[in-house]
Design a protein around this motif. Structure first.
Motif, PDB file in Angstrom:
ATOM      1  N   HIS A  84       0.834  -1.208   0.000  1.00 51.64           N
ATOM      2  CA  HIS A  84       0.000   0.000   0.000  1.00 51.64           C
ATOM      3  C   HIS A  84       0.865   1.252   0.000  1.00 51.64           C
ATOM      4  O   HIS A  84       0.560   2.229  -0.707  1.00 51.64           O
ATOM      5  CB  HIS A  84      -0.928   0.009   1.212  1.00 51.64           C
ATOM      6  N   GLY A  85       1.939   1.249   0.791  1.00 52.39           N
ATOM      7  CA  GLY A  85       2.838   2.407   0.803  1.00 52.39           C
ATOM      8  C   GLY A  85       3.435   2.679  -0.558  1.00 52.39           C
ATOM      9  O   GLY A  85       3.580   3.839  -0.968  1.00 52.39           O
ATOM     10  N   LEU A  86       3.750   1.609  -1.288  1.00 49.53           N
ATOM     11  CA  LEU A  86       4.269   1.774  -2.647  1.00 49.53           C
ATOM     12  C   LEU A  86       3.213   2.405  -3.537  1.00 49.53           C
ATOM     13  O   LEU A  86       3.512   3.296  -4.344  1.00 49.53           O
ATOM     14  CB  LEU A  86       4.693   0.416  -3.204  1.00 49.53           C
ATOM     15  N   HIS A  87       1.961   1.987  -3.378  1.00 55.28           N
ATOM     16  CA  HIS A  87       0.883   2.551  -4.187  1.00 55.28           C
ATOM     17  C   HIS A  87       0.640   4.026  -3.854  1.00 55.28           C
ATOM     18  O   HIS A  87       0.368   4.826  -4.752  1.00 55.28           O
ATOM     19  CB  HIS A  87      -0.406   1.757  -3.980  1.00 55.28           C
ATOM     20  N   VAL A  88       0.730   4.378  -2.580  1.00 54.50           N
ATOM     21  CA  VAL A  88       0.582   5.790  -2.220  1.00 54.50           C
ATOM     22  C   VAL A  88       1.718   6.605  -2.824  1.00 54.50           C
ATOM     23  O   VAL A  88       1.514   7.726  -3.310  1.00 54.50           O
ATOM     24  CB  VAL A  88       0.538   5.965  -0.689  1.00 54.50           C
ATOM     25  N   SER A  89       2.928   6.046  -2.817  1.00 51.26           N
ATOM     26  CA  SER A  89       4.078   6.740  -3.414  1.00 51.26           C
ATOM     27  C   SER A  89       3.857   6.960  -4.909  1.00 51.26           C
ATOM     28  O   SER A  89       4.142   8.041  -5.449  1.00 51.26           O
ATOM     29  CB  SER A  89       5.366   5.936  -3.188  1.00 51.26           C
ATOM     30  N   LEU A  90       3.331   5.929  -5.584  1.00 41.76           N
ATOM     31  CA  LEU A  90       3.026   6.070  -7.012  1.00 41.76           C
ATOM     32  C   LEU A  90       1.946   7.117  -7.228  1.00 41.76           C
ATOM     33  O   LEU A  90       2.009   7.913  -8.168  1.00 41.76           O
ATOM     34  CB  LEU A  90       2.575   4.729  -7.589  1.00 41.76           C
ATOM     35  N   GLY A  91       0.940   7.105  -6.341  1.00 44.15           N
ATOM     36  CA  GLY A  91      -0.105   8.117  -6.441  1.00 44.15           C
ATOM     37  C   GLY A  91       0.433   9.520  -6.257  1.00 44.15           C
ATOM     38  O   GLY A  91       0.001  10.463  -6.940  1.00 44.15           O
ATOM     39  N   ALA A  92       1.399   9.665  -5.349  1.00 39.85           N
ATOM     40  CA  ALA A  92       2.020  10.974  -5.126  1.00 39.85           C
ATOM     41  C   ALA A  92       2.775  11.424  -6.383  1.00 39.85           C
ATOM     42  O   ALA A  92       2.769  12.613  -6.728  1.00 39.85           O
ATOM     43  CB  ALA A  92       2.956  10.928  -3.928  1.00 39.85           C
ATOM     44  N   VAL A  93       3.418  10.468  -7.068  1.00 37.14           N
ATOM     45  CA  VAL A  93       4.116  10.803  -8.322  1.00 37.14           C
ATOM     46  C   VAL A  93       3.108  11.283  -9.361  1.00 37.14           C
ATOM     47  O   VAL A  93       3.321  12.305 -10.040  1.00 37.14           O
ATOM     48  CB  VAL A  93       4.901   9.586  -8.845  1.00 37.14           C
TER      49      VAL A  93
END
Length: 286
Positions: A226-235
């Protein structure tokens, strides 16, 4: 090959034909780079396990170092893929409702695959909870802390501010649109920082790591994904924000705002479900 034939591109006219390598129609290396970075996460996890304990066969820093590198490769690949496929030629095309709907349906299909990915990991967690695993919570620290509660509220608030920004651009209110995006992006970065700090507390101070047992593997697998997905969303939101600063959106042209919003709301809903099932569920089952 003649000039006319070289520019024909088999009747297709997509941004990807401008990508590298040249001369291969719509071929692009960016999806390959993205996939390479994603696969590297599993390699990093293997190196981390091999670097643990007295019989470690690699350096303990090899796993974390490989994770940082592979996530960097993944984010670079994602940026290149999104930029060259959706951004670079966007303003040279006419506003087309049919094309916009294709992108929205494409995002829905992508979110469907993401739902399946999370569903597989949640299935693993439910499996170990349903069996006779009375000892899975041994050594598990207190998870439902003020930090996770605050982080949850921050992520929910970010969905509200993003919705506010989305409504603003549909009303052609650029100032409120940019302001809402800026606040959303800031809240997303704060959430990521909070999760990193939570990992630091668990791993360094509590000794709760990926190898601490069945529950730990499920916990770090789900929260890490999930943290990886939030990071991608931030990008993605960062790209949208930069484009917004250049005035590249209007009430008629904001399809990438819609698709980025769909993705961000998705990861928010997953987080709420994850907190209820994983964090609160661990407290109830302990």
């Amino acid at each position: 090959m003649g000039t006319e034939e070289a520019h024909d591109d088999h009747g297709h006219h997509l941004p990807a034909v401008e990508d590298w390598p040249r001369g291969f129609g719509e071929a692009s290396w960016w999806p390959f780079v993205t996939a390479l970075g994603a696969a590297g996460v599993y390699v990093a996890a293997a190196l981390y396990i091999l670097g643990r304990g007295d019989g470690a066969i690699v350096s303990p820093i090899a796993g974390p170092a490989a994770l940082v590198v592979t996530i960097g490769i993944f984010l670079v690949g994602l940026y290149g893929w999104v930029y060259h496929a959706f951004v670079i030629k966007f303003w040279e095309r006419d506003a087309d409702a049919k094309s916009a709907n294709k992108l929205r349906w494409g995002m829905l299909a992508f979110l469907g695959s993401e739902l399946a990915t999370f569903g597989a990991l949640f299935g693993y967690y439910f499996y170990i909870r349903a069996g006779d695993w009375g000892s899975i919570f041994v050594g598990v620290p207190n998870l439902t802390t003020s930090l996770v509660i605050g982080n949850t509220l921050i992520l929910i608030l970010s969905s509200i501010t993003l919705h506010y920004a989305h409504v603003a651009i549909r009303n052609d209110d650029r100032a409120k649109f940019v302001g809402g995006l800026a606040v959303t992006l800031l809240l997303g970065v704060v959430f990521i920082g909070g999760q990193i700090y939570e990992y630091y507390e668990f791993i360094i101070h509590e000794g709760f790591t990926l190898t601490s047992g069945f529950f730990a593997s499920a916990f770090f697998g789900l929260t890490g994904l999930h943290g990886l997905h939030v990071s991608l969303g931030a990008v993605l939101l960062g790209i949208v924000f930069v484009r917004a600063l250049f005035g590249q959106y209007s009430a008629e042209r904001h399809v990438s705002v819609s698709t980025a919003s769909m993705y961000w709301h998705f990861v928010d809903v997953v987080w709420v479900f994850l907190v209820v099932v994983l964090y609160v569920g661990a407290e109830v089952g302990a």
